[in-house]
Design a protein around this motif. Structure first.
Motif, PDB file in Angstrom:
ATOM      1  N   UNK A   1      -6.797  -3.960   6.470  1.00 55.28           N
ATOM      2  CA  UNK A   1      -6.506  -2.616   6.976  1.00 55.28           C
ATOM      3  C   UNK A   1      -6.742  -1.570   5.889  1.00 55.28           C
ATOM      4  N   UNK A   2      -6.313  -1.855   4.663  1.00 57.02           N
ATOM      5  CA  UNK A   2      -6.523  -0.932   3.539  1.00 57.02           C
ATOM      6  C   UNK A   2      -8.012  -0.704   3.302  1.00 57.02           C
ATOM      7  N   UNK A   3      -8.788  -1.792   3.316  1.00 64.07           N
ATOM      8  CA  UNK A   3     -10.218  -1.677   3.022  1.00 64.07           C
ATOM      9  C   UNK A   3     -11.008  -1.068   4.176  1.00 64.07           C
ATOM     10  N   UNK A   4     -10.406  -1.008   5.354  1.00 63.57           N
ATOM     11  CA  UNK A   4     -11.059  -0.259   6.435  1.00 63.57           C
ATOM     12  C   UNK A   4     -10.941   1.246   6.192  1.00 63.57           C
ATOM     13  N   UNK A   5      -9.944   1.645   5.415  1.00 57.52           N
ATOM     14  CA  UNK A   5      -9.703   3.065   5.160  1.00 57.52           C
ATOM     15  C   UNK A   5     -10.203   3.529   3.794  1.00 57.52           C
ATOM     16  N   UNK A   6     -10.264   2.596   2.812  1.00 61.69           N
ATOM     17  CA  UNK A   6     -10.585   2.975   1.434  1.00 61.69           C
ATOM     18  C   UNK A   6     -11.477   1.924   0.785  1.00 61.69           C
ATOM     19  N   UNK A   7     -12.146   2.296  -0.307  1.00 56.23           N
ATOM     20  CA  UNK A   7     -12.801   1.277  -1.130  1.00 56.23           C
ATOM     21  C   UNK A   7     -11.742   0.424  -1.831  1.00 56.23           C
ATOM     22  N   UNK A   8     -12.140  -0.673  -2.470  1.00 55.71           N
ATOM     23  CA  UNK A   8     -11.176  -1.454  -3.245  1.00 55.71           C
ATOM     24  C   UNK A   8     -10.483  -0.582  -4.285  1.00 55.71           C
ATOM     25  N   UNK A   9      -9.232  -0.924  -4.583  1.00 54.78           N
ATOM     26  CA  UNK A   9      -8.494  -0.140  -5.571  1.00 54.78           C
ATOM     27  C   UNK A   9      -7.032  -0.525  -5.597  1.00 54.78           C
ATOM     28  N   UNK A  10      -6.237   0.335  -6.191  1.00 54.97           N
ATOM     29  CA  UNK A  10      -4.805   0.084  -6.350  1.00 54.97           C
ATOM     30  C   UNK A  10      -4.081   0.452  -5.058  1.00 54.97           C
ATOM     31  N   UNK A  11      -3.344  -0.510  -4.521  1.00 51.12           N
ATOM     32  CA  UNK A  11      -2.571  -0.280  -3.303  1.00 51.12           C
ATOM     33  C   UNK A  11      -1.089  -0.066  -3.595  1.00 51.12           C
ATOM     34  N   UNK A  12      -0.592  -0.674  -4.677  1.00 53.70           N
ATOM     35  CA  UNK A  12       0.844  -0.595  -4.961  1.00 53.70           C
ATOM     36  C   UNK A  12       1.084  -0.621  -6.465  1.00 53.70           C
ATOM     37  N   UNK A  13       1.990   0.247  -6.923  1.00 59.47           N
ATOM     38  CA  UNK A  13       2.490   0.198  -8.297  1.00 59.47           C
ATOM     39  C   UNK A  13       3.958  -0.164  -8.201  1.00 59.47           C
ATOM     40  N   UNK A  14       4.343  -1.272  -8.839  1.00 57.15           N
ATOM     41  CA  UNK A  14       5.723  -1.750  -8.780  1.00 57.15           C
ATOM     42  C   UNK A  14       6.478  -1.288 -10.024  1.00 57.15           C
ATOM     43  N   UNK A  15       7.645  -0.695  -9.798  1.00 55.29           N
ATOM     44  CA  UNK A  15       8.504  -0.245 -10.885  1.00 55.29           C
ATOM     45  C   UNK A  15       9.758  -1.103 -10.934  1.00 55.29           C
ATOM     46  N   UNK A  16      10.183  -1.448 -12.145  1.00 57.72           N
ATOM     47  CA  UNK A  16      11.477  -2.084 -12.333  1.00 57.72           C
ATOM     48  C   UNK A  16      12.514  -0.986 -12.527  1.00 57.72           C
ATOM     49  N   UNK A  17      13.575  -1.004 -11.732  1.00 55.47           N
ATOM     50  CA  UNK A  17      14.609   0.040 -11.772  1.00 55.47           C
ATOM     51  C   UNK A  17      15.972  -0.606 -11.985  1.00 55.47           C
TER      52      UNK A  17
END
Length: 381
Positions: free
Chosen positions: A81-97
């Motif tokens: 689904x992501x690649x139908x909308x965008x080129x390959x790339x960063x989908x999520x940045x995870x933060x430790x909180x």
């Protein structure tokens, strides 16, 4: 707050796993015997659908830097689904909180969409809690709390993924991650990160040439551990606008990986065939004319051979020896077929802080030259 890991959505996870290993010296994280929702046996990390029926995920690391690489096995995969909308790339940045429930609650108060409510899992004597919120554009942020004991212990975000590997080739950290947003959205994006994740504005940049322009606001987490510059285009033919057009919306433009010895690292990367941006013509002649050059002739020659950018702030010293902090940076060509995402490699000598405006302008000019080669920017001179 710390960056826990970054999740890429790509067309072939195994091929990109091998790319990171070959070109950048990353290691593969073994996954045998690991539950499908977690990354490591000893340091759990949430991951939706690891190597399940619809998604293949590979994990690579270099020192404390962890990248997840996912590709679709079936059209039902979120990667598809992501690649139908965008080129390959960063989908999520995870933060430790420190307190994931508190962060998620604050996000909801300010109107953020919760993609995954808080969940908890015990991993031996350690526990992990996580949730996920929608961020800017198609980007999301997984929020992770780690600790010891059933009641959460007292470790908080000190439990972020760590690596026992400390080889000289390892990256020391993710130095910063850069987000590009649509024209007119910079102020809104800044406010979003202020309200929801308690980032604070630091440096601002207004970079202009005869051809194009951009605005940039550097955001820094409350504890200073995470730096997130946000760019918006300030002209119709800006390199930021080109990114937005090709990416079909806002997204992560680049990730900067900090290294302890950039000259040796880049020499190794060049030997593998990694494609890097050339410096603008006459760059080192201009550097030598600047007042207070804090490098010896031999040091500058070695840096110039690798085409690394150099910046420093005059009359700023480190410690009592009047040593001037130096910022060394270099950038890859876009790593995917489309001119969107690229990597930066950075060395901060003597605790150099922030982002040098001289390097920022030199990067801007170097990317403009690549735009001219692609035919997306007119060369006026």
């Amino acid at each position: 707050m710390k960056i826990d890991h970054v999740h890429f959505y790509v067309e072939d996870a195994k091929a990109w796993r091998d790319w990171f290993v070959y070109h950048l010296g990353f290691q593969v994280v073994a996954d045998s015997g690991i539950p499908s929702t977690f990354l490591q046996k000893e340091d759990c990390i949430p991951l939706e659908g690891r190597n399940d029926a619809h998604t293949c995920t590979q994990v690579v690391k270099s020192g404390p830097v962890y990248f997840l690489l996912s590709s679709a096995l079936l059209p039902s995969s979120p990667v598809a689904e992501f690649l139908r909308q965008h080129p390959p790339g960063v989908a999520d940045i995870a933060f430790c909180v420190e307190n994931v429930e508190q962060v998620i609650s604050l996000a909801q108060v300010h109107g953020a969409k919760v993609l995954q409510p808080v969940q908890q899992q015990q991993c031996g004597q350690k526990y992990i809690k996580w949730g996920k919120i929608a961020a800017w554009g198609s980007l999301s942020h997984t929020l992770i709390e780690r600790g010891v004991g059933g009641d959460g212990g007292d470790e908080g975000d000190k439990g972020a993924i760590s690596s026992s590997s400390s080889s000289s080739s390892s990256f020391a950290a993710i130095d910063h991650i850069v987000l590009n947003v649509n024209a007119g959205d910079l102020e809104r994006a800044v406010t979003w990160y202020q309200n929801i994740l308690d980032f604070q504005p630091q440096q601002t940049f207004n970079i202009q040439t005869a051809r194009s322009a951009l605005y940039s606001q550097v955001m820094v987490s409350g504890n200073g551990e995470v730096q997130l510059p946000i760019n918006e285009p300030a002209s119709a033919n800006s390199q930021i606008q080109e990114f937005l057009n090709v990416n079909r919306g806002p997204g992560i433009q680049h990730i900067a990986l900090r290294t302890r010895n950039i000259v040796d690292a880049i020499a190794q990367f060049r030997a593998t065939g990694l494609c890097l941006l050339p410096v603008p013509k006459g760059y080192y002649s201009q550097i030598q004319q600047r007042k207070g050059l804090p490098l010896s002739t031999d040091e500058l020659d070695a840096i110039a051979r690798q085409e690394i950018l150099v910046d420093w702030k005059e009359n700023t010293f480190f410690g009592s020896k009047n040593i001037i902090p130096v910022l060394l940076q270099i950038f890859t060509q876009p790593i995917f077929r489309q001119p969107t995402f690229f990597f930066e490699f950075i060395e901060r000598r003597y605790q150099a802080q922030g982002f040098g405006e001289g390097n920022f302008r030199a990067l801007f000019a170097a990317i403009e030259n690549e735009q001219i080669k692609r035919g997306s920017l007119k060369d006026f001179g």
